[in-house]
Design a protein around this motif. Sequence first.
Motif, PDB file in Angstrom:
ATOM      1  N   GLU A 168       9.114  -0.726   7.514  1.00  0.00           N
ATOM      2  CA  GLU A 168       9.332  -0.410   9.767  1.00  0.00           C
ATOM      3  C   GLU A 168       8.579  -2.059   9.537  1.00  0.00           C
ATOM      4  OE1 GLU A 168       9.166   1.442  13.886  1.00  0.00           O
ATOM      5  OE2 GLU A 168       9.034   2.561  11.927  1.00  0.00           O
ATOM      6  N   PHE A 169       7.450  -1.952   9.069  1.00  0.00           N
ATOM      7  CA  PHE A 169       6.359  -3.619   9.189  1.00  0.00           C
ATOM      8  C   PHE A 169       6.653  -4.632   9.047  1.00  0.00           C
ATOM      9  CE2 PHE A 169       3.204  -0.050  10.648  1.00  0.00           C
ATOM     10  CZ  PHE A 169       3.020   0.524  11.441  1.00  0.00           C
ATOM     11  N   ASP A 215       4.878   4.465  15.816  1.00  0.00           N
ATOM     12  CA  ASP A 215       5.125   3.101  13.844  1.00  0.00           C
ATOM     13  C   ASP A 215       5.566   2.393  14.490  1.00  0.00           C
ATOM     14  OD1 ASP A 215       3.250   4.322  12.231  1.00  0.00           O
ATOM     15  OD2 ASP A 215       4.879   5.677  11.280  1.00  0.00           O
ATOM     16  N   GLU A 217       5.793  -8.009  15.637  1.00  0.00           N
ATOM     17  CA  GLU A 217       6.746  -8.437  16.510  1.00  0.00           C
ATOM     18  C   GLU A 217       7.141  -9.349  17.576  1.00  0.00           C
ATOM     19  OE1 GLU A 217      12.102  -7.868  16.155  1.00  0.00           O
ATOM     20  OE2 GLU A 217      11.176  -6.672  16.807  1.00  0.00           O
ATOM     21  N   ALA A 236       5.243  -1.713  15.833  1.00  0.00           N
ATOM     22  CA  ALA A 236       6.379  -2.044  14.675  1.00  0.00           C
ATOM     23  C   ALA A 236       6.212  -3.516  16.217  1.00  0.00           C
ATOM     24  CB  ALA A 236       7.055  -1.550  14.075  1.00  0.00           C
TER      25      ALA A 236
END
Length: 604
Positions: free
Chosen positions: A140-141, A99, A107, A103
Amino acid sequence: MKRKIILIASIIAVVLLSYGFQFFDNYENSIYDTFYQKPQETNDNIVIIAIDDATINALGQWPFDRSIHAELIDFISQGNPAAIGVDLMFDSYSNEASDHELARAIEDAGNVVLAKEIKYTPKINGYKQGSDTVISPIDEFLGVSNQGHINTFLDEDRVVRKINMFAKRFVLETESYEEEPNFAYELLKLYGQNADLDDVTQQNIDRVLQKYNHDTEDLYIDYKGIPRKYDSIPYFLIYSEGFPASYFEDKIVLIGPYANGLQDEYVTPVVKEQPMFGIEIHANILQNLMEDSFKRPVLSIVNVLMIIFMGILAYFLSNKLTPAKGLILNVLVVIGYLILCYQAYRKGFILKVFYPILAMMIMYVSALAYHYLEQLYEKKKIRNIFGRYVAPQVVDKILEDSDNINLGGERRYISVLFVDIRGFTPLSEKAEPEQIVEILNSYLELCEQSIFKNDGTLDKFIGDATMAIYNAPLELEDHALRAVKTAWDMKLGAQKLKQELFDRYGKIVDFGIGVNTGYAVVGNIGSKKRMDYTAIGDTVNTSARLEANAKAGQILISESTYEHVKDQIVATALGGIKVKGKETLIQIYQVEGIVGDDRKTNGS
């Protein structure tokens, strides 16, 4: 007229109700699919990274580890794409390292749009019982990506035709609606920000984004590509050595399921036999947005007015024309309406096609049925009027040419026959009432048969007298001759009756007959409650006066009649007589026979 208005209003009301309750929307949708949805050129700036069967076989069990997605996004980003859309739901955590890696890749790319989905709470009795929920990527996303909803609408036939650019979701706590932007809308925003575009294209994108900002109305997708039409690259090939990342420069890259087993297929209007993957539908939505080619349904009032107009027009096209001409004109109107609908579609608006044409079809058939029943009624009316006056075969002729029959009053050139029984009063004093009726009926039946045989119109029985007219309602070129022939048939037919009466009662009765030709007023004459088809005027009166002057067994005709028949009869001129109502003498002739008729009389 009142019945016609009721008919038109009833049919239109039925079609409007079917439109309001969407009874035939499946037919409407089928016409929409066939008529409007044609394959077009796809946009080369949209490319699909396909998670297909070959990819799953190459990379292992689905779902892939999120670190694989991270690696893919890293590679694509090297080519400087304008936007990356991932049509996968990352709404739950996998393992922390993967994860985190995904992410980080999102980003770093800075132009990724992730999918979210709205789960709608059904209404009960028209009211929402809870909030509509949004299934979003994990926290987190969320902070490192844009998100857009991937909801589409399935019609009753399970076909995807429309979307909302901004979907409204109900929040129970505030009892209000919030808006969620579409997946494609978010991609176009990034495309406008990141791609190297000319000024015109940039201005168009800015205009489109402004136009559809917070647009929550239904938008119909004008499908551009059929299934498998957009450029697609198997997911696993991106890892192949030598694939150029520069291929993705300034493009919008869509990543999504492309395998049957991933259950992301939908039926679309373009090729119903071959379902389309969800990622392809998003490509079509995106291209619609880029080209501003979405279609909107017109206001319901416009469809209502078209149904009313087309229904009324169909009635008037069908009412006064033959069925063939009415059908041709109605077909031409339908073709014209289809052209109008197509032009409206090109301008971005959708008119209902089926319901207005349905109104036309029902109205056309109903107008034919109404006209047919109206004709049956008219024929029944004519039969009722003339069935008492003329022979059945003459009634049939009248019905064949009923359009040329005037049931109202008209001035017409006719021949009139009056016949009366001479010696009937003395006979009635000797015979019983039943016998009198029997004798009278025998003579009147002879009159009727003679009149009908010569295509005359039996006007009326007047006691023991009879009146007949010729050349009305049907035109007869030789009406004067037919009237004289009728008189001659009566004279000959009476011989047998005379002998029977003499044998039974020792009394003789015979006919006195008068015939005249001239103009008279012919038509339905009487009161509202009682009227008869008859003739009135001086011609009729003169004929009656001739009959009154005729002796038993004598046929008297006027000079006007004689001039019409002198070459076809044998007659004796009797000079002039004075009749009631006439100041001048009337020249009369006694008929002695018909040329070519060898039947003999036994005298008077």
